[in-house]
Design an enzyme around this catalytic site. Structure first.
Site, PDB file in Angstrom:
ATOM      1  N   CYS A  63     -10.727   3.448  -0.890  1.00 46.71           N
ATOM      2  CA  CYS A  63      -9.677   3.501  -0.697  1.00 46.71           C
ATOM      3  C   CYS A  63      -9.221   2.773   0.779  1.00 46.71           C
ATOM      4  O   CYS A  63     -10.308   2.922   1.484  1.00 46.71           O
ATOM      5  CB  CYS A  63      -9.168   5.142  -0.199  1.00 46.71           C
ATOM      6  SG  CYS A  63      -7.573   5.213   0.243  1.00 46.71           S
ATOM      7  N   THR A  64      -8.183   1.990   0.586  1.00 42.73           N
ATOM      8  CA  THR A  64      -8.081   1.254   1.848  1.00 42.73           C
ATOM      9  C   THR A  64      -7.657   1.971   3.357  1.00 42.73           C
ATOM     10  O   THR A  64      -8.115   1.250   4.362  1.00 42.73           O
ATOM     11  CB  THR A  64      -6.867   0.430   1.672  1.00 42.73           C
ATOM     12  OG1 THR A  64      -5.676   0.890   1.100  1.00 42.73           O
ATOM     13  CG2 THR A  64      -7.390  -1.090   0.871  1.00 42.73           C
ATOM     14  N   HIS A  65      -7.434   3.393   3.061  1.00 43.44           N
ATOM     15  CA  HIS A  65      -7.288   4.166   4.358  1.00 43.44           C
ATOM     16  C   HIS A  65      -8.693   4.358   5.123  1.00 43.44           C
ATOM     17  O   HIS A  65      -9.023   4.678   5.994  1.00 43.44           O
ATOM     18  CB  HIS A  65      -6.709   5.224   4.008  1.00 43.44           C
ATOM     19  CG  HIS A  65      -5.321   5.403   3.800  1.00 43.44           C
ATOM     20  ND1 HIS A  65      -4.779   4.835   2.570  1.00 43.44           N
ATOM     21  CD2 HIS A  65      -4.179   5.692   4.354  1.00 43.44           C
ATOM     22  CE1 HIS A  65      -3.419   5.007   2.739  1.00 43.44           C
ATOM     23  NE2 HIS A  65      -2.978   5.381   3.812  1.00 43.44           N
ATOM     24  N   TYR A  94      -0.531   8.296  -2.797  1.00 42.54           N
ATOM     25  CA  TYR A  94      -0.380   8.055  -4.269  1.00 42.54           C
ATOM     26  C   TYR A  94      -1.445   8.944  -4.987  1.00 42.54           C
ATOM     27  O   TYR A  94      -1.434   8.930  -6.096  1.00 42.54           O
ATOM     28  CB  TYR A  94      -0.579   6.644  -4.740  1.00 42.54           C
ATOM     29  CG  TYR A  94       0.594   5.729  -4.330  1.00 42.54           C
ATOM     30  CD1 TYR A  94       1.819   6.230  -3.657  1.00 42.54           C
ATOM     31  CD2 TYR A  94       0.750   4.470  -4.472  1.00 42.54           C
ATOM     32  CE1 TYR A  94       2.868   5.400  -3.487  1.00 42.54           C
ATOM     33  CE2 TYR A  94       1.800   3.591  -4.372  1.00 42.54           C
ATOM     34  CZ  TYR A  94       2.711   4.001  -4.068  1.00 42.54           C
ATOM     35  OH  TYR A  94       4.110   3.088  -3.725  1.00 42.54           O
ATOM     36  N   GLY A  95      -2.684   9.128  -4.168  1.00 41.59           N
ATOM     37  CA  GLY A  95      -3.987   9.663  -4.847  1.00 41.59           C
ATOM     38  C   GLY A  95      -3.777  10.912  -5.836  1.00 41.59           C
ATOM     39  O   GLY A  95      -4.615  10.845  -6.483  1.00 41.59           O
ATOM     40  N   GLU A 136      -2.806   8.689   7.590  1.00 37.12           N
ATOM     41  CA  GLU A 136      -1.243   8.481   7.728  1.00 37.12           C
ATOM     42  C   GLU A 136      -0.802   9.552   8.816  1.00 37.12           C
ATOM     43  O   GLU A 136       0.129   8.974   9.508  1.00 37.12           O
ATOM     44  CB  GLU A 136      -0.768   9.109   6.404  1.00 37.12           C
ATOM     45  CG  GLU A 136      -0.995   8.190   5.290  1.00 37.12           C
ATOM     46  CD  GLU A 136      -0.425   7.072   5.207  1.00 37.12           C
ATOM     47  OE1 GLU A 136       0.959   7.031   5.426  1.00 37.12           O
ATOM     48  OE2 GLU A 136      -0.878   5.891   5.047  1.00 37.12           O
ATOM     49  N   CYS A 171      -3.663  -0.962  -2.319  1.00 34.64           N
ATOM     50  CA  CYS A 171      -3.926   0.478  -2.600  1.00 34.64           C
ATOM     51  C   CYS A 171      -4.718   0.604  -3.878  1.00 34.64           C
ATOM     52  O   CYS A 171      -4.722   0.037  -4.822  1.00 34.64           O
ATOM     53  CB  CYS A 171      -2.438   0.826  -2.817  1.00 34.64           C
ATOM     54  SG  CYS A 171      -2.612   2.775  -3.537  1.00 34.64           S
ATOM     55  N   ASP A 196       0.953  -1.297   0.161  1.00 34.29           N
ATOM     56  CA  ASP A 196       0.014  -0.013  -0.004  1.00 34.29           C
ATOM     57  C   ASP A 196       0.914   1.274  -0.008  1.00 34.29           C
ATOM     58  O   ASP A 196       1.916   0.987   0.246  1.00 34.29           O
ATOM     59  CB  ASP A 196      -0.755   0.086   1.112  1.00 34.29           C
ATOM     60  CG  ASP A 196      -1.833   1.042   1.387  1.00 34.29           C
ATOM     61  OD1 ASP A 196      -3.131   1.076   0.508  1.00 34.29           O
ATOM     62  OD2 ASP A 196      -1.607   2.269   2.120  1.00 34.29           O
ATOM     63  N   SER A 197       0.362   2.356  -0.300  1.00 30.95           N
ATOM     64  CA  SER A 197       0.991   3.572  -0.261  1.00 30.95           C
ATOM     65  C   SER A 197       1.553   3.972   1.143  1.00 30.95           C
ATOM     66  O   SER A 197       2.470   4.733   1.337  1.00 30.95           O
ATOM     67  CB  SER A 197       0.322   4.746  -0.861  1.00 30.95           C
ATOM     68  OG  SER A 197      -0.861   4.873  -0.102  1.00 30.95           O
TER      69      SER A 197
END
Length: 276
Positions: A185-187, A46-47, A153, A78, A14-15
């Site tokens: 988005c996995t976040h 990355y987005g 993050e 990601c 992932d990022s």
């Protein structure tokens, strides 16, 4: 050959921290599998990056997961990388590669009734149209949500400031009255409490993590690569500061991450140069 490859780990990248929810789903579903996770925290998010840059970063990490970590299968954890780099990864890597876009769309389509599926994601993911194509006739509004990844993050997943930004970004979703909201988005699952508060309890939130884990299990079984027996190991690496990664990742991951290995960006770039 399959029996020999079966001893390798499942690689996930992932990022940054977002893919940790996929790592957790894999650990729960496939407890005997060894897992290796790479978070590109030095280059996150990355987005908002150009697509060709995301492809380059993804290939660098994919090569590290296969060549250095010996992964038998790679999960692109990601959404942005899945949306723009999946074909390149599958062409480059000599192991199966599974993305999260298809998994997320399948999970959302199972949940929707007579309404529509809304999608939120990074600017690059939404601009790619990957989810809109995967959802086809079930697709409703698709909204880019810049700034949300940065909250995760930074380890900030709740509070008035977070909710205010979410309310602003998700206004089109609320106006559209979707039945299901796909967290593209996995976040974003780490922000689920605040997202749910904004869109209302009548909206079903869907994350690709569990569906992606099921797809991994099916592919390992079909290819004769599944392991059974003792509990598998976990290896975690990042491109940024491992102390920071452990501090924030430890709050997001439901378990012990162990020692965090640092793989500097320069080492990834050298691998790209050598393989070019």
């Amino acid at each position: 050959m399959a029996a020999e490859r079966a001893h390798g780990p499942i690689g996930v990248f992932d990022s940054g921290f977002g893919g940790l929810n996929i790592l957790a789903a894999l650990r729960d579903l496939l407890p005997s599998e060894d897992l290796v996770y790479f978070g590109d925290s030095a280059r996150s998010p990355y987005g908002s990056r150009p697509a060709d840059e995301v492809v380059r970063f993804s290939l660098e990490i994919g090569r590290w997961l296969v060549d250095e970590a010996g992964s038998k299968l790679v999960v692109v954890g990601c959404n942005t990388a899945s949306a723009v780099a999946l074909d390149a990864l599958r062409a480059e890597l000599a192991v199966p590669v599974i993305g999260v876009v298809g998994a997320g769309a399948r999970a959302a389509r199972r949940c929707v009734g007579s309404g529509r599926v809304g999608v939120i994601g990074t600017e690059r993911t939404i601009a790619s149209g990957a989810y809109q194509r995967a959802l086809a006739d079930d697709a409703g509004v698709a909204v880019a949500c810049p700034g949300l990844v940065e909250f995760v993050e930074a380890g900030q997943t709740t509070g008035p400031a977070v909710r205010a930004v979410i309310a602003d970004r998700l206004a089109p979703v609320v106006d559209a009255g979707v039945e299901v909201l796909l967290l593209g988005c996995t976040h974003y699952p780490y922000l689920a409490r605040e997202i749910q508060a904004v869109v209302g309890e009548q909206v079903t939130l869907v994350s690709p993590a569990e569906e992606a884990a099921f797809e991994v299990a099916q592919r390992l079984g079909a290819d004769g690569l599944a392991r059974s027996g003792a509990v598998g190991s976990l290896r975690v690496a990042c491109s940024g500061d491992p102390v920071v990664f452990r501090e924030i990742g430890g709050r997001l991951f439901p378990g012990e991450l162990g020692a965090i290995e640092q793989v500097p960006v320069e080492a990834l770039e050298c691998r790209r140069t050598r393989s070019a």
